[in-house]
Scaffold this motif. Sequence first.
Motif, PDB file in Angstrom:
ATOM      1  N   VAL A 269       0.759  -1.253  -0.082  1.00  0.00           N
ATOM      2  CA  VAL A 269      -0.054  -0.100   0.161  1.00  0.00           C
ATOM      3  C   VAL A 269       0.729   1.298  -0.022  1.00  0.00           C
ATOM      4  O   VAL A 269       0.593   2.292  -0.684  1.00  0.00           O
ATOM      5  N   PHE A 270       2.000   1.114   0.834  1.00  0.00           N
ATOM      6  CA  PHE A 270       2.894   2.426   0.877  1.00  0.00           C
ATOM      7  C   PHE A 270       3.810   2.398  -0.603  1.00  0.00           C
ATOM      8  O   PHE A 270       4.048   3.678  -0.884  1.00  0.00           O
ATOM      9  N   GLY A 271       4.083   1.380  -1.147  1.00  0.00           N
ATOM     10  CA  GLY A 271       4.748   1.398  -2.332  1.00  0.00           C
ATOM     11  C   GLY A 271       5.990   1.749  -2.119  1.00  0.00           C
ATOM     12  O   GLY A 271       6.736   1.691  -1.089  1.00  0.00           O
ATOM     13  N   ARG A 272       6.518   2.609  -3.224  1.00  0.00           N
ATOM     14  CA  ARG A 272       7.920   3.218  -2.979  1.00  0.00           C
ATOM     15  C   ARG A 272       8.091   4.123  -2.202  1.00  0.00           C
ATOM     16  O   ARG A 272       9.200   4.463  -1.473  1.00  0.00           O
ATOM     17  N   GLU A 273       7.252   4.882  -1.630  1.00  0.00           N
ATOM     18  CA  GLU A 273       7.208   5.832  -0.407  1.00  0.00           C
ATOM     19  C   GLU A 273       7.317   5.107   0.681  1.00  0.00           C
ATOM     20  O   GLU A 273       7.180   6.079   1.838  1.00  0.00           O
ATOM     21  N   ALA A 274       7.261   3.939   1.133  1.00  0.00           N
ATOM     22  CA  ALA A 274       7.453   3.245   2.229  1.00  0.00           C
ATOM     23  C   ALA A 274       8.668   3.302   3.084  1.00  0.00           C
ATOM     24  O   ALA A 274      10.094   3.507   2.358  1.00  0.00           O
ATOM     25  N   PRO A 275       8.645   3.763   4.324  1.00  0.00           N
ATOM     26  CA  PRO A 275      10.067   4.029   5.019  1.00  0.00           C
ATOM     27  C   PRO A 275      10.632   3.069   5.092  1.00  0.00           C
ATOM     28  O   PRO A 275      10.392   1.738   5.012  1.00  0.00           O
ATOM     29  N   LEU A 276      12.029   3.046   5.467  1.00  0.00           N
ATOM     30  CA  LEU A 276      13.114   1.888   5.385  1.00  0.00           C
ATOM     31  C   LEU A 276      12.638   0.926   6.551  1.00  0.00           C
ATOM     32  O   LEU A 276      12.869  -0.274   6.307  1.00  0.00           O
ATOM     33  N   GLU A 277      12.150   1.701   7.747  1.00  0.00           N
ATOM     34  CA  GLU A 277      12.006   0.864   8.818  1.00  0.00           C
ATOM     35  C   GLU A 277      10.329   0.428   8.905  1.00  0.00           C
ATOM     36  O   GLU A 277       9.985   0.133   9.901  1.00  0.00           O
ATOM     37  N   LEU A 278       9.840   0.429   7.798  1.00  0.00           N
ATOM     38  CA  LEU A 278       8.207   0.122   7.791  1.00  0.00           C
ATOM     39  C   LEU A 278       8.002  -1.038   8.354  1.00  0.00           C
ATOM     40  O   LEU A 278       7.090  -1.280   9.252  1.00  0.00           O
ATOM     41  N   GLU A 279       8.661  -2.199   8.043  1.00  0.00           N
ATOM     42  CA  GLU A 279       8.450  -3.399   8.336  1.00  0.00           C
ATOM     43  C   GLU A 279       8.672  -3.714   9.762  1.00  0.00           C
ATOM     44  O   GLU A 279       7.572  -4.220  10.657  1.00  0.00           O
ATOM     45  N   SER A 280       9.663  -3.310  10.208  1.00  0.00           N
ATOM     46  CA  SER A 280       9.895  -3.431  11.750  1.00  0.00           C
ATOM     47  C   SER A 280       9.108  -2.700  12.663  1.00  0.00           C
ATOM     48  O   SER A 280       8.492  -3.063  13.687  1.00  0.00           O
ATOM     49  N   SER A 281       8.289  -1.467  12.095  1.00  0.00           N
ATOM     50  CA  SER A 281       7.443  -0.669  12.799  1.00  0.00           C
ATOM     51  C   SER A 281       6.156  -1.494  12.779  1.00  0.00           C
ATOM     52  O   SER A 281       5.473  -1.276  14.005  1.00  0.00           O
ATOM     53  N   ILE A 282       5.887  -1.901  11.836  1.00  0.00           N
ATOM     54  CA  ILE A 282       4.469  -2.905  11.580  1.00  0.00           C
ATOM     55  C   ILE A 282       4.433  -3.797  12.656  1.00  0.00           C
ATOM     56  O   ILE A 282       3.725  -3.965  13.507  1.00  0.00           O
ATOM     57  N   MET A 283       5.547  -4.497  12.709  1.00  0.00           N
ATOM     58  CA  MET A 283       5.698  -5.777  13.451  1.00  0.00           C
ATOM     59  C   MET A 283       5.767  -5.484  14.927  1.00  0.00           C
ATOM     60  O   MET A 283       5.051  -5.971  15.901  1.00  0.00           O
ATOM     61  N   LYS A 284       6.291  -4.240  15.297  1.00  0.00           N
ATOM     62  CA  LYS A 284       6.440  -3.792  16.815  1.00  0.00           C
ATOM     63  C   LYS A 284       4.888  -3.197  17.113  1.00  0.00           C
ATOM     64  O   LYS A 284       4.504  -3.661  18.130  1.00  0.00           O
ATOM     65  N   ALA A 285       4.365  -2.463  16.166  1.00  0.00           N
ATOM     66  CA  ALA A 285       2.975  -2.248  16.635  1.00  0.00           C
ATOM     67  C   ALA A 285       1.950  -3.371  16.780  1.00  0.00           C
ATOM     68  O   ALA A 285       0.937  -3.352  17.529  1.00  0.00           O
ATOM     69  N   ALA A 286       2.258  -4.319  16.091  1.00  0.00           N
ATOM     70  CA  ALA A 286       1.501  -5.447  15.806  1.00  0.00           C
ATOM     71  C   ALA A 286       1.790  -6.555  16.991  1.00  0.00           C
ATOM     72  O   ALA A 286       0.769  -7.457  17.415  1.00  0.00           O
ATOM     73  N   GLY A 287       2.775  -6.283  17.812  1.00  0.00           N
ATOM     74  CA  GLY A 287       3.221  -7.365  18.784  1.00  0.00           C
ATOM     75  C   GLY A 287       3.811  -8.676  18.073  1.00  0.00           C
ATOM     76  O   GLY A 287       3.805  -9.568  18.830  1.00  0.00           O
ATOM     77  N   ILE A 288       4.286  -8.555  16.831  1.00  0.00           N
ATOM     78  CA  ILE A 288       4.663  -9.536  16.313  1.00  0.00           C
ATOM     79  C   ILE A 288       6.275  -9.928  16.377  1.00  0.00           C
ATOM     80  O   ILE A 288       7.056  -8.909  16.105  1.00  0.00           O
ATOM     81  N   LYS A 289       6.696 -10.977  17.064  1.00  0.00           N
ATOM     82  CA  LYS A 289       7.996 -11.187  17.296  1.00  0.00           C
ATOM     83  C   LYS A 289       8.713 -11.555  16.099  1.00  0.00           C
ATOM     84  O   LYS A 289       8.070 -12.500  15.270  1.00  0.00           O
ATOM     85  N   ALA A 290      10.089 -11.338  16.055  1.00  0.00           N
ATOM     86  CA  ALA A 290      10.994 -12.061  14.860  1.00  0.00           C
ATOM     87  C   ALA A 290      10.803 -13.493  14.586  1.00  0.00           C
ATOM     88  O   ALA A 290      10.769 -13.982  13.484  1.00  0.00           O
ATOM     89  N   LYS A 291      10.793 -14.187  15.914  1.00  0.00           N
ATOM     90  CA  LYS A 291      10.777 -15.629  15.697  1.00  0.00           C
ATOM     91  C   LYS A 291       9.242 -16.172  15.142  1.00  0.00           C
ATOM     92  O   LYS A 291       9.284 -17.181  14.336  1.00  0.00           O
ATOM     93  N   ASP A 292       8.250 -15.368  15.562  1.00  0.00           N
ATOM     94  CA  ASP A 292       7.013 -15.722  14.975  1.00  0.00           C
ATOM     95  C   ASP A 292       6.767 -15.381  13.538  1.00  0.00           C
ATOM     96  O   ASP A 292       6.396 -16.203  12.656  1.00  0.00           O
ATOM     97  N   ALA A 293       7.467 -14.598  13.196  1.00  0.00           N
ATOM     98  CA  ALA A 293       7.580 -14.270  11.492  1.00  0.00           C
ATOM     99  C   ALA A 293       8.302 -15.174  10.928  1.00  0.00           C
ATOM    100  O   ALA A 293       7.918 -15.418   9.855  1.00  0.00           O
ATOM    101  N   ALA A 294       9.353 -15.680  11.465  1.00  0.00           N
ATOM    102  CA  ALA A 294      10.111 -16.627  10.631  1.00  0.00           C
ATOM    103  C   ALA A 294       9.409 -18.040  10.653  1.00  0.00           C
ATOM    104  O   ALA A 294       9.406 -18.571   9.702  1.00  0.00           O
TER     105      ALA A 294
END
Length: 294
Positions: A269-294
């Motif tokens: 949805v953000f496309g090319r305008e997506a911030p570099l830290e967008l993914e980590s920001s989303i995961m932090k807001a959603a409470g998703i841990k890195a091990k869960d994502a893996a």
Amino acid sequence: MADRRRRVVIDDDENYTSKASNKRGASTNGQSSGSLKRTMRDDDSDQDSDHQASASSRSAGLRNGADIPPEDFERLVKDVVRLAIFTSHSEQALKREDIKNVLNDHTRLFDVVIQKAQERLRDVFGMEMVELSTKGRTKNANEKGTKTYMLKNILPVDLITADVIDWGQELEDIGLLMVILSLIMVRQGAIYESALMSHFRRLLLLEDNSPFGDIHKKLDILIRKRYLEKFKLEHMDDSGEKVEMEYRWGARARIEVPEMNVVKFIQEVFGREAPLELESSIMKAAGIKAKDAA
């Protein structure tokens, strides 16, 4: 005198020959008796082996549903597959008792019939039966099985997004669902109805000319299909006690939609305008841990 000696010698020879013959006969009879005993023991051993093999065969047959005619077993599998598809199209959940009713007198074959029905659903229809959990967020340790099943779409993502399948209006509904699930996820699993309506207003989804029509009816459909769950809450705010409705991911969403798919959807949805830290920001807001994502 000489004749008498010859008769004695002949008689002795005959007696010796008779005794030797009797000894050979006794020896032969002993051998025959031993052979007979060994034969009887061998026969008993063969019978025991045959009995064990038969029992093993019956046990294997039970596991594979072979204790009933193949055509009857195939009918049970088809009946379960038909029931699963019918309940899915009628937007209902499939109960374990419903499956047992289809199996009738063959409920002992429940596991093996379900296994074969699952293979048929995967290979032919691209779906599988998944047991629903109790209400709660994804990966909630308190969730339990409900003995209720629902069909899950297991088609590969590249096939779903290809032009092979004509989704029609359903594709737009999937897009709306992904927007709602995204808003819920970044709020750690729940969003007030007032906040959701505020987002809809910004997206012009509350307008009369909205492509989705009455958005409230769309929400009701998503709730009925178990993609969303709606709860009535009572809480305190500045104005005092307030009753608020809250939305969460539904049982079907928890089964069909991996959280990382939602993360990728937000990035697209953000496309090319997506911030570099967008993914980590989303995961932090959603409470998703890195091990869960893996």
